[in-house]
Design an enzyme around this catalytic site. Structure first.
Site, mmCIF file in Angstrom:
data_model
loop_
_atom_site.group_PDB
_atom_site.id
_atom_site.type_symbol
_atom_site.label_atom_id
_atom_site.label_comp_id
_atom_site.label_asym_id
_atom_site.label_seq_id
_atom_site.Cartn_x
_atom_site.Cartn_y
_atom_site.Cartn_z
ATOM 1 N N ARG A 15 0.829 -1.198 0.000
ATOM 2 C CA ARG A 15 0.000 0.000 0.000
ATOM 3 C C ARG A 15 0.869 1.256 0.000
ATOM 4 O O ARG A 15 2.073 1.199 0.220
ATOM 5 C CB ARG A 15 -0.925 -0.002 1.232
ATOM 6 C CG ARG A 15 -2.021 -1.042 1.178
ATOM 7 C CD ARG A 15 -2.786 -1.140 2.498
ATOM 8 N NE ARG A 15 -1.973 -1.743 3.551
ATOM 9 C CZ ARG A 15 -2.388 -1.927 4.813
ATOM 10 N NH1 ARG A 15 -3.595 -1.514 5.166
ATOM 11 N NH2 ARG A 15 -1.599 -2.498 5.703
ATOM 12 N N LYS A 75 1.639 1.940 7.312
ATOM 13 C CA LYS A 75 2.004 1.161 8.489
ATOM 14 C C LYS A 75 2.877 1.972 9.438
ATOM 15 O O LYS A 75 3.440 3.012 9.092
ATOM 16 C CB LYS A 75 2.748 -0.107 8.072
ATOM 17 C CG LYS A 75 1.856 -1.114 7.342
ATOM 18 C CD LYS A 75 0.615 -1.489 8.151
ATOM 19 C CE LYS A 75 0.935 -2.294 9.384
ATOM 20 N NZ LYS A 75 -0.280 -2.632 10.176
ATOM 21 N N TYR A 94 -0.991 4.636 10.692
ATOM 22 C CA TYR A 94 -1.334 3.650 11.717
ATOM 23 C C TYR A 94 -0.136 3.481 12.636
ATOM 24 O O TYR A 94 1.017 3.418 12.169
ATOM 25 C CB TYR A 94 -1.676 2.295 11.089
ATOM 26 C CG TYR A 94 -3.011 2.247 10.372
ATOM 27 C CD1 TYR A 94 -4.202 2.411 11.070
ATOM 28 C CD2 TYR A 94 -3.078 2.009 9.008
ATOM 29 C CE1 TYR A 94 -5.427 2.355 10.427
ATOM 30 C CE2 TYR A 94 -4.294 1.958 8.347
ATOM 31 C CZ TYR A 94 -5.473 2.125 9.056
ATOM 32 O OH TYR A 94 -6.680 2.079 8.418
ATOM 33 N N HIS A 96 -0.589 1.594 16.263
ATOM 34 C CA HIS A 96 -0.794 0.366 17.053
ATOM 35 C C HIS A 96 0.286 0.244 18.126
ATOM 36 O O HIS A 96 1.054 -0.722 18.171
ATOM 37 C CB HIS A 96 -0.801 -0.867 16.146
ATOM 38 C CG HIS A 96 -1.853 -0.842 15.083
ATOM 39 N ND1 HIS A 96 -3.206 -0.925 15.374
ATOM 40 C CD2 HIS A 96 -1.763 -0.739 13.739
ATOM 41 C CE1 HIS A 96 -3.890 -0.887 14.248
ATOM 42 N NE2 HIS A 96 -3.042 -0.756 13.242
ATOM 43 N N GLU A 118 -5.794 4.778 13.787
ATOM 44 C CA GLU A 118 -6.705 3.838 14.436
ATOM 45 C C GLU A 118 -7.418 4.393 15.654
ATOM 46 O O GLU A 118 -8.338 3.754 16.172
ATOM 47 C CB GLU A 118 -5.970 2.543 14.813
ATOM 48 C CG GLU A 118 -4.997 2.644 15.973
ATOM 49 C CD GLU A 118 -3.594 3.069 15.569
ATOM 50 O OE1 GLU A 118 -2.692 2.976 16.415
ATOM 51 O OE2 GLU A 118 -3.397 3.484 14.397
ATOM 52 N N ASP A 270 -2.497 -6.856 14.969
ATOM 53 C CA ASP A 270 -1.882 -5.527 15.045
ATOM 54 C C ASP A 270 -1.893 -4.976 16.463
ATOM 55 O O ASP A 270 -1.050 -4.157 16.825
ATOM 56 C CB ASP A 270 -2.610 -4.543 14.131
ATOM 57 C CG ASP A 270 -2.026 -4.515 12.723
ATOM 58 O OD1 ASP A 270 -0.854 -4.879 12.569
ATOM 59 O OD2 ASP A 270 -2.740 -4.142 11.793
#
Length: 372
Positions: A15, A75, A94, A96, A118, A270
């Protein structure tokens, strides 16, 4: 503002954080956009697509991080990328953080301001930047689970929909949110016998009203969970506590109670995973065996369908990216409490309570960070 998008370097991550469409919008708003060479190729966007809308291609990630005021990714930044972050720089991606103390420590040390997709919220209590990837991961889960169930992969050798005279696979989905609902719909569409477990009675009523003829619901007590898991051919973990580590719902000791060759698909990996035996895997080597139970725990499942995922994510993130660029992060967060909910790290301090609780780190409120 200069917006930078480096190429993703997590294994098998195809991505890209900024689509040509988003770059076009940012340029139209008067911002500069710099894209690392080849960043969009995995999602089907060659460099020429970015050049055509006014973005500039830079050869290395080092140039992107050195020049950009805001870094937009998909990511979480990998160790080498975290070393390139600097004080006052804005990171939008993101994160996490709850199961990742090393990343959290590095982001705090960087002095950067880090807003996590998120944990951005909406007026309905949803997670609008997590939802698109949750939809993708939920729809992928039965597909990869069906592959894991094949005998050649160590599974039970059970076909999802069965055939005349042979019953379908039994699928248990733990969690009735976005991931769980999409997983249940696809699994049922494949012909499986599906049950969704959840602890929210209103959510179960909703699922029963909308999908009552498609799949069943059950209350997610510990007893119910293991009872249904014992009979399952596939168990999909889809439990989410926003920003926090996922709860462990099936222990290693309980694996012996499951059917040999049953497939576990942990979409919550994740956030640390919702099975005690879960550990993150990659698309290159996605499954492993623990006590005869096959585990699929790929930490970036939507990366497998990179074009669909990139466009879906870009549609959701673009308005927030533009607000951050147009106003600066402080004004954008002052104007939008839901964007402020995404603030996880600022100027050497952690600003998200659930992460601090999970990792034992002191936290300041995001409201206080705005005043700093």
């Amino acid at each position: 503002m200069k917006i930078g998008c480096p190429k993703e370097i997590k294994p098998q991550e195809f991505r890209v954080g900024v689509t040509p469409n988003a770059a076009n919008e940012a340029v139209a708003h008067g911002h500069e956009v710099v894209i690392e060479a080849g960043a969009g190729i995995g999602a089907g966007f060659p460099d020429e697509d970015y050049i055509a809308v006014g973005a500039v291609i830079l050869e290395t990630a080092q140039e992107i991080f050195a020049q950009a005021d805001m870094i937009v990714k998909v990511k979480e930044p990998q160790p080498g990328e975290r070393k390139m972050l600097r004080e006052g720089q804005l990171l939008f991606t993101y994160l996490h953080l709850a199961p990742d103390p090393e990343q959290t420590k590095d982001l705090i040390a960087s002095g950067a301001t880090c807003i996590a997709y998120e944990t951005v919220t909406d007026r309905n209590g949803g997670l609008p930047l997590l939802a698109p990837m949750s939809e993708v991961a939920g729809r992928l889960a039965p597909q990869v689970g069906a592959w894991t169930l094949q005998k050649a992969n160590g599974g039970r050798g059970v076909l999802m929909g069965g055939v005349p005279g042979v019953g379908p696979a039994r699928v248990v989905v733990i969690g009735g949110g976005v991931v769980g609902t999409h997983a249940a719909r696809i699994a049922a569409g494949m012909g499986a016998d599906v049950t969704v477990l959840d602890r929210s009675l209103p959510r179960m009523r909703y699922l029963d009203d909308i999908y009552g003829g498609t799949f069943k619901t059950s209350y997610a007590s510990a007893g119910n969970t293991i009872e249904l898991a014992r009979a399952a051919d596939m168990i999909i973990g889809a439990v989410l506590i926003p920003g926090a580590a996922a709860p462990k719902l099936i222990s290693r000791a309980q694996l012996s109670e499951l059917k040999p060759g049953a497939a576990i698909v942990d979409v919550a990996i994740d956030q640390g995973g919702c099975f005690e035996t879960s550990r993150a895997t990659t698309h290159h080597d996605p499954i492993y065996d623990v006590d005869g139970i096959m585990h699929y725990c790929v930490a970036n499942m939507p990366g497998a369908v990179a074009r669909t995922s990139t466009i879906a994510l870009g549609n959701a993130t673009m308005p927030f990216m533009l607000a951050l660029a147009d106003k600066g992060w402080k004004k954008a967060c002052e104007d939008d409490e839901h964007l402020l909910a995404g603030l996880n790290v600022h100027a050497g301090q952690l600003t998200y309570y659930a992460v601090g609780k999970a990792l034992g780190i002191d936290v300041i409120s995001p409201q206080l960070a705005l005043k700093s």
